[in-house]
Design a protein around this motif. Structure first.
Motif, PDB file in Angstrom:
ATOM      1  N   ARG A  17      11.386 -14.462   2.623  1.00 62.70           N
ATOM      2  CA  ARG A  17      10.723 -13.150   2.797  1.00 62.70           C
ATOM      3  C   ARG A  17      11.617 -12.245   3.655  1.00 62.70           C
ATOM      4  O   ARG A  17      12.067 -12.652   4.728  1.00 62.70           O
ATOM      5  N   VAL A  18      11.905 -11.024   3.187  1.00 65.21           N
ATOM      6  CA  VAL A  18      12.740 -10.110   3.992  1.00 65.21           C
ATOM      7  C   VAL A  18      11.887  -9.528   5.117  1.00 65.21           C
ATOM      8  O   VAL A  18      10.668  -9.361   4.970  1.00 65.21           O
ATOM      9  N   SER A  19      12.534  -9.222   6.201  1.00 61.72           N
ATOM     10  CA  SER A  19      11.853  -9.055   7.485  1.00 61.72           C
ATOM     11  C   SER A  19      10.871  -7.900   7.583  1.00 61.72           C
ATOM     12  O   SER A  19       9.781  -8.046   8.130  1.00 61.72           O
ATOM     13  N   HIS A  20      11.199  -6.721   7.064  1.00 59.63           N
ATOM     14  CA  HIS A  20      10.348  -5.569   7.356  1.00 59.63           C
ATOM     15  C   HIS A  20       9.399  -5.239   6.199  1.00 59.63           C
ATOM     16  O   HIS A  20       8.229  -4.959   6.425  1.00 59.63           O
ATOM     17  N   ILE A  21       9.915  -5.291   4.961  1.00 55.11           N
ATOM     18  CA  ILE A  21       8.966  -5.001   3.869  1.00 55.11           C
ATOM     19  C   ILE A  21       8.133  -6.236   3.580  1.00 55.11           C
ATOM     20  O   ILE A  21       7.140  -6.165   2.876  1.00 55.11           O
ATOM     21  N   GLN A  56      -0.407  -7.662  -4.149  1.00 58.86           N
ATOM     22  CA  GLN A  56      -0.459  -6.641  -3.098  1.00 58.86           C
ATOM     23  C   GLN A  56      -0.126  -7.284  -1.759  1.00 58.86           C
ATOM     24  O   GLN A  56      -0.625  -8.386  -1.480  1.00 58.86           O
ATOM     25  N   ARG A  57       0.703  -6.671  -0.990  1.00 58.39           N
ATOM     26  CA  ARG A  57       0.946  -7.213   0.348  1.00 58.39           C
ATOM     27  C   ARG A  57       1.376  -6.101   1.279  1.00 58.39           C
ATOM     28  O   ARG A  57       2.209  -5.296   0.935  1.00 58.39           O
ATOM     29  N   GLN A  58       0.757  -5.996   2.450  1.00 57.13           N
ATOM     30  CA  GLN A  58       1.167  -5.019   3.461  1.00 57.13           C
ATOM     31  C   GLN A  58       1.817  -5.785   4.605  1.00 57.13           C
ATOM     32  O   GLN A  58       1.248  -6.717   5.155  1.00 57.13           O
ATOM     33  N   SER A  59       3.067  -5.364   4.927  1.00 56.28           N
ATOM     34  CA  SER A  59       3.790  -6.101   5.968  1.00 56.28           C
ATOM     35  C   SER A  59       3.313  -5.636   7.350  1.00 56.28           C
ATOM     36  O   SER A  59       2.661  -4.589   7.489  1.00 56.28           O
ATOM     37  N   HIS A  60       3.702  -6.410   8.370  1.00 55.44           N
ATOM     38  CA  HIS A  60       3.288  -6.077   9.745  1.00 55.44           C
ATOM     39  C   HIS A  60       4.013  -4.836  10.245  1.00 55.44           C
ATOM     40  O   HIS A  60       3.767  -4.340  11.328  1.00 55.44           O
ATOM     41  N   ARG A  61       4.948  -4.318   9.397  1.00 54.11           N
ATOM     42  CA  ARG A  61       5.651  -3.087   9.800  1.00 54.11           C
ATOM     43  C   ARG A  61       5.147  -1.886   8.981  1.00 54.11           C
ATOM     44  O   ARG A  61       5.770  -0.843   8.946  1.00 54.11           O
ATOM     45  N   PHE A  63       4.761  -1.536   5.571  1.00 52.28           N
ATOM     46  CA  PHE A  63       5.184  -1.341   4.173  1.00 52.28           C
ATOM     47  C   PHE A  63       4.135  -1.991   3.267  1.00 52.28           C
ATOM     48  O   PHE A  63       3.732  -3.124   3.494  1.00 52.28           O
ATOM     49  N   LEU A  64       3.731  -1.257   2.216  1.00 50.85           N
ATOM     50  CA  LEU A  64       2.740  -1.791   1.275  1.00 50.85           C
ATOM     51  C   LEU A  64       3.388  -1.948  -0.102  1.00 50.85           C
ATOM     52  O   LEU A  64       3.915  -0.958  -0.644  1.00 50.85           O
ATOM     53  N   THR A  65       3.396  -3.176  -0.613  1.00 50.20           N
ATOM     54  CA  THR A  65       3.971  -3.418  -1.944  1.00 50.20           C
ATOM     55  C   THR A  65       2.857  -3.802  -2.910  1.00 50.20           C
ATOM     56  O   THR A  65       2.049  -4.675  -2.615  1.00 50.20           O
ATOM     57  N   SER A  76       6.516  -1.798  -9.683  1.00 43.28           N
ATOM     58  CA  SER A  76       5.996  -1.910  -8.308  1.00 43.28           C
ATOM     59  C   SER A  76       5.798  -0.523  -7.735  1.00 43.28           C
ATOM     60  O   SER A  76       6.533   0.410  -8.079  1.00 43.28           O
ATOM     61  N   ILE A  77       4.795  -0.421  -6.863  1.00 42.10           N
ATOM     62  CA  ILE A  77       4.606   0.808  -6.079  1.00 42.10           C
ATOM     63  C   ILE A  77       4.762   0.387  -4.626  1.00 42.10           C
ATOM     64  O   ILE A  77       4.125  -0.589  -4.180  1.00 42.10           O
ATOM     65  N   VAL A  78       5.666   1.038  -3.917  1.00 40.72           N
ATOM     66  CA  VAL A  78       5.916   0.635  -2.524  1.00 40.72           C
ATOM     67  C   VAL A  78       5.686   1.829  -1.603  1.00 40.72           C
ATOM     68  O   VAL A  78       6.341   2.880  -1.746  1.00 40.72           O
ATOM     69  N   GLY A  79       4.722   1.660  -0.700  1.00 46.01           N
ATOM     70  CA  GLY A  79       4.455   2.680   0.320  1.00 46.01           C
ATOM     71  C   GLY A  79       5.343   2.407   1.520  1.00 46.01           C
ATOM     72  O   GLY A  79       5.347   1.296   2.050  1.00 46.01           O
TER      73      GLY A  79
END
Ligand code: R1P
Length: 296
Positions: A17-21, A56-61, A63-65, A76-79
């Protein structure tokens, strides 16, 4: 969540898993719509095929994928929130976990300083950065500032050269917009300025800070006469990184294959110009390509 990340250069968790997204390979598609406002990302979710599972996953930083299919095509839609650095995080980390060509389209709001009217759609053919010149003397008296500008030719804001988006995709977007019923006169094409602030570098006045931005909008228009349509905070970084992208996975694949030549390893060339060795695959892409054609 206190997941551990390894490799200070490009942090990834044990499961890739990449760190920020905060996502890993397989959780994001090659075709991506990116937006700033996470609620806008959820609006796009409603357009996805209802017969396909949606990731769907929202990272702790923040980012919403969202990944699913649109008319059967993975998308994909990435916020990403706001600002040049958030676009940098998103593009670099997505690149690290996607194989093959990525197509990224940003859909966002912007200030308008050209011929467009509120509600028009602006297609940013090219974008340049407007960033604060942090060496500019603050609160010095007029003489010192004049002397500084004469000596250094520096101004309170830096403006980069223009980097362009993919012309074919811009034209395709225009065609789709017109076909969807938006009048031709309301689809405007021109340059975009991505600024490092919503306030100072977009010419807004803030009485609590000295921003030296009184003539900024005019100086933007002087630098790129008649062409600048919009001001926002992300597009430049997207176009700039597209220009900087090195195709590393593809290049490393060929680099590896050159090294293999020295070892005298038997090479198997596949139809997609992808190489694998008798020991196995030297790149993720080759797995798909290897099924096509093998010659010795
Ligand atoms: C500022 O209000 C934000 O709105 C615009 C700017 O780029 C900045 O991110 O984009 P979004 O509508 O995508 O958020």
């Amino acid at each position: 969540m206190n997941e551990k990340f390894f490799n200070a250069n490009f942090p990834k968790s044990a499961d890739g898993r990449v760190s920020h997204i905060g996502i890993k390979r397989g959780e994001i598609a090659n075709r991506i719509i990116t937006v700033g406002d996470l609620n806008r990302a959820k609006l796009f979710l409603k357009l996805l095929d209802s017969d396909t599972a949606i990731f769907q996953r929202q990272s702790h930083r923040g980012f919403l994928t969202i990944t699913g299919k649109y008319k059967g095509v993975p998308i994909s839609i990435v916020g990403i929130g706001m600002g040049l650095s958030m676009m940098d995080f998103f593009v670099r980390e997505a690149r690290a976990i996607i194989d093959g060509t990525m197509i990224i389209i940003r859909i966002g709001t912007s200030g308008a300083i050209g011929k467009s009217n509120p509600g028009d759609v602006i297609i940013s053919e090219g974008s340049f950065a407007v960033t604060r010149n942090y060496d500019y003397p603050i609160f010095e008296n007029k003489m010192i500032i004049q002397d500084y500008e004469i000596k250094t030719k520096e101004q309170p804001y830096n403006m980069s050269k223009v980097f362009y988006g993919d012309k074919e995709i811009c034209n395709l977007i225009r065609k789709q917009l017109i076909n969807s019923g938006i009048p031709n006169s309301q689809v405007i094409q021109g340059l975009n300025a991505s600024c490092d602030s919503f306030y100072s570098s977009q010419g807004r006045h803030d009485e609590n800070f000295e921003d030296y931005n009184k003539g900024l909008i005019e100086s933007i228009r002087t630098k790129y006469p008649e062409e600048v349509e919009s001001l926002e905070m992300e597009t430049f970084m997207l176009y700039y990184l597209a220009k900087c992208s090195t195709d590393a996975p593809y290049r490393s694949q060929h680099k590896v294959s050159n090294e293999l030549k020295k070892d005298g390893d038997q090479k198997i060339k596949t139809s997609n110009n992808t190489l694998m060795t008798k020991k196995g695959f030297n790149s993720r892409n080759s797995i798909r390509a290897a099924a096509n054609k093998i010659e010795k």
